[in-house]
Design an enzyme around this catalytic site. Sequence first.
Site, PDB file in Angstrom:
ATOM      1  N   ASP A 167    -126.095 -85.481   0.888  1.00  0.00           N
ATOM      2  CA  ASP A 167    -126.026 -84.830   2.196  1.00  0.00           C
ATOM      3  C   ASP A 167    -127.397 -84.288   2.590  1.00  0.00           C
ATOM      4  O   ASP A 167    -127.818 -84.422   3.742  1.00  0.00           O
ATOM      5  CB  ASP A 167    -124.999 -83.704   2.158  1.00  0.00           C
ATOM      6  CG  ASP A 167    -124.802 -83.064   3.528  1.00  0.00           C
ATOM      7  OD1 ASP A 167    -124.292 -83.748   4.429  1.00  0.00           O
ATOM      8  OD2 ASP A 167    -125.186 -81.885   3.690  1.00  0.00           O
ATOM      9  N   LYS A 184    -130.116 -85.397   5.781  1.00  0.00           N
ATOM     10  CA  LYS A 184    -130.806 -84.471   6.678  1.00  0.00           C
ATOM     11  C   LYS A 184    -132.318 -84.687   6.621  1.00  0.00           C
ATOM     12  O   LYS A 184    -133.013 -84.627   7.645  1.00  0.00           O
ATOM     13  CB  LYS A 184    -130.449 -83.034   6.320  1.00  0.00           C
ATOM     14  CG  LYS A 184    -128.979 -82.717   6.528  1.00  0.00           C
ATOM     15  CD  LYS A 184    -128.610 -81.316   6.077  1.00  0.00           C
ATOM     16  CE  LYS A 184    -127.110 -81.055   6.263  1.00  0.00           C
ATOM     17  NZ  LYS A 184    -126.711 -79.706   5.820  1.00  0.00           N
TER      18      LYS A 184
END
Length: 920
Positions: free
Chosen positions: A776, A780
Amino acid sequence: MASLSAAISRSSSSPCFPPPNPNTASLSHHRNIFHSQCRAFPLSRPSLFLRKGLTLPPGRESSSTRICASVADVSLNLSVEEKQLPKGDTWSVHKFGGTCVGTSQRIKNVADIIIKDDSERKLVVVSAMSKVTDMMYDLINKAQSRDENYVAALDVVLEKHTQTAHDLLDGDHLASFLSQLHQDINNLKAMLRAIYIAGHATESFTDFVVGHGELWSAQMLSLVIRKNGVDCKWMDTREVLIVNPTSSNQVDPDYSLSQEGLEKWYSLNPAKVIIATGFIASTPQNIPTTLKRDGSDFSAAIMGALFRARQVTIWTDVDGVFSADPRKGFEAVILKTLSYQEAWEMSYFGANVLHPRTIIPVMRYGIPIIIRNIFNLSAPGTKICHPSVIEDEDKQDLQNFVKGFATIDNLALVNVEGTGMAGVPGTASAIFGAVKDVGANVIMISQASSEHSVCFAVPEKEVKAVAEALQSRFRQALDAGRLSQVAVVPNCSILAAVGQKMASTPGVSATLFNALAKASINVRAIAQGCSEYNITVVIKREDCIKALRAVHSRFYLSRTTIAMGIIGPGLIGSTLLDQLRDQASVLKEEFNIDLRVMGIISSKSMLLSESGIDLARWRELRDEKGEVANLDKFVHHVHGNHFIPNTAIVDCTSDSIIAGHYNDWLRKGIHVVTPNKKANSGPLDQYLSLRALQRQSYTHYFYEATVGAGLPIISTLRGLLETGDRILQIEGIFSGTLSYIFNNFKDGRAFSEVVAEAKEAGYTEPDPRDDLSGTDVARKVIILARESGLKLELSDIPVESLVPEPLRDCASAQEFMQQLPKFDQLLSKKQEEAENAGEVLRYVGVVDVTNKKGTVELRRYKKDHPFAHLSGSDNIIAFTTRRYQNQPLIVRGPGAGAQVTAGGIFSDILRLASYLGAPS
């Protein structure tokens, strides 16, 4: 039979009644007889009646004539003190339609309104009770069709009024009315019997019969008001209103004779409250007539002009004049004001405003008309008046140049074209002469300046006769080729936009046609008069409602009305819906931002709405009205609503399949708002395609919440780049989950214990490996790297996973959590080493723009570093740029949780509204 028919025809000027009881010959009784049995003939001018020299049925001629003559003579020789008619602002005119006086309770309500009106003088025009006029016409139809049921139908009329009178009146008032009612019914029976025998009725005879409904309702209302202690008189307007029938099934008021009749009537019947019959009048020859259908409004306007009244109030069952037919228009609104011309235009084009001719009498004297709802007295209604008055009252408001829209259905377009028409005098005259000869009504005309063609709209029922007449008239020109065709386009409708000075206002026409184009409406013909009050287009009949809603919404909805579809009503999606619910009214009232959730879809079901889902009940509605999820249908529904200017899809999922649709949606003009990282962190070419499309199409794509939830990270980065700064490095703690874990991984606590605590508190995904893997954070990092100009794939980012390699293949999250304590020692050792060095562990993502790379790893920072002073699940991002090289620009705040993530999405939606024109 022939002689009887002739008698009935002649009786249109003088109906025959039996003589009165000779034992009661008082003056008042004779006057009552004259009013009741010769009501068709105004008392003020009985000599006209006597001069007609009519032939009455044998055996009754002398008596009837004798009685009418004697009463007339007495009336003319009465010595009374005449009262001069006062005119001007002291008078207020009210008109109540059939619905308003449809029952005894409603008649009481009308009486209350009249009594409470504080005007010094009041004239009230009333229609027949609801449906009574239709019942009276039905009596005529039955009688002349020799249907004996006319007798029973008349009994129904009698019963209706008898019952109403018993509900409203008592004592002498009741006895007086019932006596008059029974006399009228007996007379009507005799007339209808004669019609039955003859098999037909003249127009004037019919007008006399149908006018009784108004007579009865006016008498009952006046008696109810008198019962409340108010001095009140009732007026048979056939004694006052004089009209001249025209050849077009209309009548023209004779204001001079009517003024004389009114002054004479008032001199004999002075009162401050007058109840007058609507709909009915007389000709100059004393023949009873009507103002035709919907004529009571016309009656009120004429009376308002004769009295020079302060205003005329038309009471109906709606709150005022709508901007469009509410049965067709999308959220039609009540108009506060209309000019006389605007109301006239809307009436002509079929809007249920007023009888088109109602406006003429009052406009002459500048008397305003107020349209009000008798069933909602709190509604102020619509004021129709002179434009200067509107400008004075609305001078603080932004001018709305388009007031309303109206439609006419069931039309056909006739097109006459040919090169031989150009420059030939008399062609148009010949065309419309042929149309006139067949009695067709031309609704609209359009001609190009080249004179190559003329097209016009006529009612569809008349188009066949028109086409045949034109073919016949221009047969020689058609055969010779001077005219190429007379073409008929059936199944058409007219849409008219109406507004004061509308046509001279730049952009109005463009907005109108842009709205039609967006709704995929093809315009067949256009007409715009130099009067500047309307723009008319001809369209297909099946497109009429869609076109009306499209143009109405474009002018009456906010420019920032957005139709939204919410995908994924999970934790974040449902929180967003709750936030929209709580803020919607404030946004609409204070910022003119109108957000409409038209659909909500999950993986299994969806809820759709035509006008916007009630967000206070969306869960309940989904259970009641939800249907099987279908993404294509969902998007088509949200975007296919051509009545809202803007469409946005809000994707609250983390689904890569959903993200794969963004490109197609943007191409269709659908704005996209999302916290879903899959599109921007997926294949590089997909990302580049989205950004290019966004720049080319002016369709907006917002994804602030993909990095840092509600923190302004993407917008800060863009602001730096757009103002010419150069990014050197972006370093940050991007995971709220891992921020919480390492903020609490201290004081000898086991790593597995802190992970379990975070899971229990709801900071982690259902399977904590999704957080601990670092994927995750890597997504980003790749998003920020690409925003900074780096062309990297996700696979280019090295990621240090915190999931022990032996546990990566555990069958379940539960098994993973059970096995995790066995691997605490490795991370505990790193934490202890950092502590001994006066440092802390932090899991960070780094975008090294200078070296064109990115990393995700566990790093150590000094305890005085900004990254060491976080709490809870805070995120922190440091931008090192050419401007902020010595002291990085820091963005810090909560980076996880449904509330802040939904808030970030909401912020993007408002940013979209701002881009679309919402006030800042």
